[in-house]
Design an enzyme around this catalytic site. Structure first.
Site, PDB file in Angstrom:
ATOM      1  N   LYS A  65      -5.784  -7.992  -1.673  1.00 10.42           N
ATOM      2  CA  LYS A  65      -4.415  -8.427  -2.003  1.00 10.42           C
ATOM      3  C   LYS A  65      -4.098  -9.163  -1.124  1.00 10.42           C
ATOM      4  O   LYS A  65      -3.512 -10.585  -1.364  1.00 10.42           O
ATOM      5  CB  LYS A  65      -3.751  -7.628  -2.772  1.00 10.42           C
ATOM      6  CG  LYS A  65      -3.043  -6.391  -1.147  1.00 10.42           C
ATOM      7  CD  LYS A  65      -1.631  -5.611  -1.669  1.00 10.42           C
ATOM      8  CE  LYS A  65      -1.906  -5.091  -0.102  1.00 10.42           C
ATOM      9  NZ  LYS A  65      -0.852  -5.964   0.838  1.00 10.42           N
ATOM     10  N   ASP A  66      -4.924  -9.641   0.627  1.00 15.08           N
ATOM     11  CA  ASP A  66      -4.724 -10.578   1.731  1.00 15.08           C
ATOM     12  C   ASP A  66      -5.312 -11.758   1.158  1.00 15.08           C
ATOM     13  O   ASP A  66      -5.393 -12.509   2.083  1.00 15.08           O
ATOM     14  CB  ASP A  66      -5.223  -9.679   2.535  1.00 15.08           C
ATOM     15  CG  ASP A  66      -4.227  -8.589   3.425  1.00 15.08           C
ATOM     16  OD1 ASP A  66      -3.051  -8.542   2.242  1.00 15.08           O
ATOM     17  OD2 ASP A  66      -4.581  -7.416   4.109  1.00 15.08           O
ATOM     18  N   ARG A  82       7.861  -9.602  -4.053  1.00 19.42           N
ATOM     19  CA  ARG A  82       7.358  -9.031  -5.053  1.00 19.42           C
ATOM     20  C   ARG A  82       7.786  -7.452  -5.170  1.00 19.42           C
ATOM     21  O   ARG A  82       8.333  -7.466  -6.378  1.00 19.42           O
ATOM     22  CB  ARG A  82       6.043  -8.998  -5.262  1.00 19.42           C
ATOM     23  CG  ARG A  82       5.318  -8.493  -6.294  1.00 19.42           C
ATOM     24  CD  ARG A  82       3.391  -7.860  -6.487  1.00 19.42           C
ATOM     25  NE  ARG A  82       3.719  -6.938  -4.941  1.00 19.42           N
ATOM     26  CZ  ARG A  82       3.580  -5.956  -5.210  1.00 19.42           C
ATOM     27  NH1 ARG A  82       4.272  -4.972  -6.475  1.00 19.42           N
ATOM     28  NH2 ARG A  82       3.172  -5.126  -4.403  1.00 19.42           N
ATOM     29  N   ARG A  83       8.248  -6.992  -4.317  1.00 20.57           N
ATOM     30  CA  ARG A  83       8.211  -5.219  -4.902  1.00 20.57           C
ATOM     31  C   ARG A  83       9.530  -5.926  -3.934  1.00 20.57           C
ATOM     32  O   ARG A  83      10.797  -4.518  -5.143  1.00 20.57           O
ATOM     33  CB  ARG A  83       8.350  -4.410  -3.158  1.00 20.57           C
ATOM     34  CG  ARG A  83       6.830  -4.237  -3.168  1.00 20.57           C
ATOM     35  CD  ARG A  83       6.319  -3.580  -2.194  1.00 20.57           C
ATOM     36  NE  ARG A  83       4.461  -2.904  -2.622  1.00 20.57           N
ATOM     37  CZ  ARG A  83       4.241  -3.104  -1.225  1.00 20.57           C
ATOM     38  NH1 ARG A  83       4.196  -3.221  -0.223  1.00 20.57           N
ATOM     39  NH2 ARG A  83       2.479  -2.713  -0.950  1.00 20.57           N
ATOM     40  N   ARG A  87       8.672  -5.025   8.958  1.00 23.37           N
ATOM     41  CA  ARG A  87       7.497  -5.575   8.859  1.00 23.37           C
ATOM     42  C   ARG A  87       6.640  -4.115   9.624  1.00 23.37           C
ATOM     43  O   ARG A  87       7.553  -3.151  10.089  1.00 23.37           O
ATOM     44  CB  ARG A  87       6.854  -6.558  10.198  1.00 23.37           C
ATOM     45  CG  ARG A  87       6.794  -8.191   9.101  1.00 23.37           C
ATOM     46  CD  ARG A  87       6.109  -8.446   8.916  1.00 23.37           C
ATOM     47  NE  ARG A  87       4.423  -8.180   9.311  1.00 23.37           N
ATOM     48  CZ  ARG A  87       4.040  -8.687  10.075  1.00 23.37           C
ATOM     49  NH1 ARG A  87       4.892  -9.978  10.210  1.00 23.37           N
ATOM     50  NH2 ARG A  87       2.805  -8.390  10.918  1.00 23.37           N
ATOM     51  N   ARG A 142       7.215   1.992   9.268  1.00 23.39           N
ATOM     52  CA  ARG A 142       7.716   2.065   8.108  1.00 23.39           C
ATOM     53  C   ARG A 142       8.447   2.882   7.467  1.00 23.39           C
ATOM     54  O   ARG A 142       9.653   3.505   7.894  1.00 23.39           O
ATOM     55  CB  ARG A 142       6.863   1.271   7.187  1.00 23.39           C
ATOM     56  CG  ARG A 142       6.318  -0.273   6.913  1.00 23.39           C
ATOM     57  CD  ARG A 142       6.176  -0.919   6.106  1.00 23.39           C
ATOM     58  NE  ARG A 142       5.334  -2.441   6.218  1.00 23.39           N
ATOM     59  CZ  ARG A 142       5.329  -3.200   5.617  1.00 23.39           C
ATOM     60  NH1 ARG A 142       5.476  -3.612   4.368  1.00 23.39           N
ATOM     61  NH2 ARG A 142       4.833  -3.888   5.886  1.00 23.39           N
ATOM     62  N   CYS A 168      -0.495 -14.079  -1.283  1.00 25.57           N
ATOM     63  CA  CYS A 168      -0.365 -12.356  -1.654  1.00 25.57           C
ATOM     64  C   CYS A 168       1.836 -12.413  -1.744  1.00 25.57           C
ATOM     65  O   CYS A 168       2.034 -11.418  -2.111  1.00 25.57           O
ATOM     66  CB  CYS A 168      -0.501 -12.375  -1.471  1.00 25.57           C
ATOM     67  SG  CYS A 168       0.093 -12.435   0.452  1.00 25.57           S
TER      68      CYS A 168
END
Length: 323
Positions: free
Chosen positions: A82-83, A130-131, A148, A154, A249
């Site tokens: 995805k990156d 997106r999330r 981040r 996280r 992305c």
């Protein structure tokens, strides 16, 4: 003939774990003809602070690895797919896409809470627009906080954590990364596609190499055996959609492809969400694959992007492609 292969990777715990899976697989598939060495490469995404968008979004974790490939410091680079930017990289090719982990997004909340049970105003952390957009579409009352850091950092933000400040009610992470790190115990809800569609390529790995490998050399043979056709075709379609929309992305776009058991029917679903979650467009298409299945997968992604653009996707999100 024995071939020595240097495998480039970021040095984060997740990147090293993912690369370790690829190295182990290549060692087996190389049938004794490969020796493998892991090379750590530091990227801008590892050095710099700030949100993903402020750092440039797509490519922030990729460029240094690609430079190491091109200048010969490594022979293979392993990325979270995805990156990867959707455009071709001169001199490099996608050598293999291994089998994909479950691409779903996962809620990791205090007190075993699910999304529906989080209290009004709950603080939920994510570094992904997106999330964030899809969270707000489902629960506009949430306070979505930009964060981040690596997976442990996280998770340490969740209230009750013994390893961090615990200043949030929940965070959202990719289930695939948690699975690879053995941290599925932190998941309180895995989101279905009706709540949150994953990022194009999420859960998949990209094994990138320099162009021009001889097809009969040990590395090329091992990569061919490592490549997983259902995953590869699904992510080709997802990335073609992203490329046609001219979105990176970090854009509020979700997409997921799936190859049916017949090996010929490819499904693709996508969503474009206004960043504040106040509106969204969901569309899906299906293609029957012919003799050039890769081309058909790419065409499916482009066709679904056109469908979204015709329906007004560019009015919801900042896309390069317009109608």
């Amino acid at each position: 003939m024995l071939q020595h292969v240097r495998v480039g990777t970021r040095a984060s715990a997740l990147a090293l774990t993912q690369t370790g899976h690829v190295v182990d697989a290549l060692a087996v598939l190389g049938r004794g003809d490969l020796t493998l060495e892991t090379v750590h490469v530091r990227t801008d995404g590892d050095r710099l602070t700030g949100s993903l968008q402020s750092l440039g979004g797509t490519g922030v974790f990729v460029t240094a690895l690609r430079d190491a490939l091109l200048d010969g410091r490594c022979d293979v680079a392993v990325h979270s797919l995805k990156d990867l930017p959707t455009g071709d990289a001169d001199g490099l090719v996608l050598g293999a896409v291994p089998p994909r982990e479950d691409p779903a997004d996962a809620l990791c909340a205090r007190d075993e809470l699910t999304l529906a049970l989080l209290p009004p105003g709950a603080r939920v952390g994510t570094g992904s627009p997106r999330r964030a957009a899809q969270l707000l579409a489902a629960r506009p009352d949430l306070d979505v906080v930009d964060i981040r850091g690596n997976v442990d950092t996280r998770l340490g933000r969740v209230a009750g954590s013994a390893t961090g400040p615990g200043d949030l009610d929940a965070v959202v992470l990719a289930r695939a990364g948690l699975a690879r790190l053995g941290r599925l115990d932190a998941v309180t809800e895995a989101f279905g596609p009706g709540t949150m569609l994953p990022a194009p390529g999420q859960g998949a790995l990209a094994v990138e190499v320099r162009a021009g490998l001889e097809p009969d050399e040990p590395l090329a043979l091992a990569l061919s055996a490592l490549d997983h056709r259902p995953t590869h075709l699904a992510v080709l379609a997802e990335r073609a959609l992203l490329g046609r929309l001219e979105a990176g992305c970090a854009a509020p776009i979700g997409a997921t492809g799936r190859l049916a058991d017949d090996g010929r029917t490819l499904f693709l679903d996508a969503v474009v969400v206004r960043p504040d979650g106040s509106a969204s467009l969901h569309r899906g298409l299906t293609a029957t694959l012919g003799t050039d299945s890769a081309a058909d997968a790419l065409a499916l992604g482009a066709r679904l992007a056109e469908t979204l653009l015709d329906a007004g996707a560019a009015d919801l999100a900042a896309l390069g492609a317009v109608r």
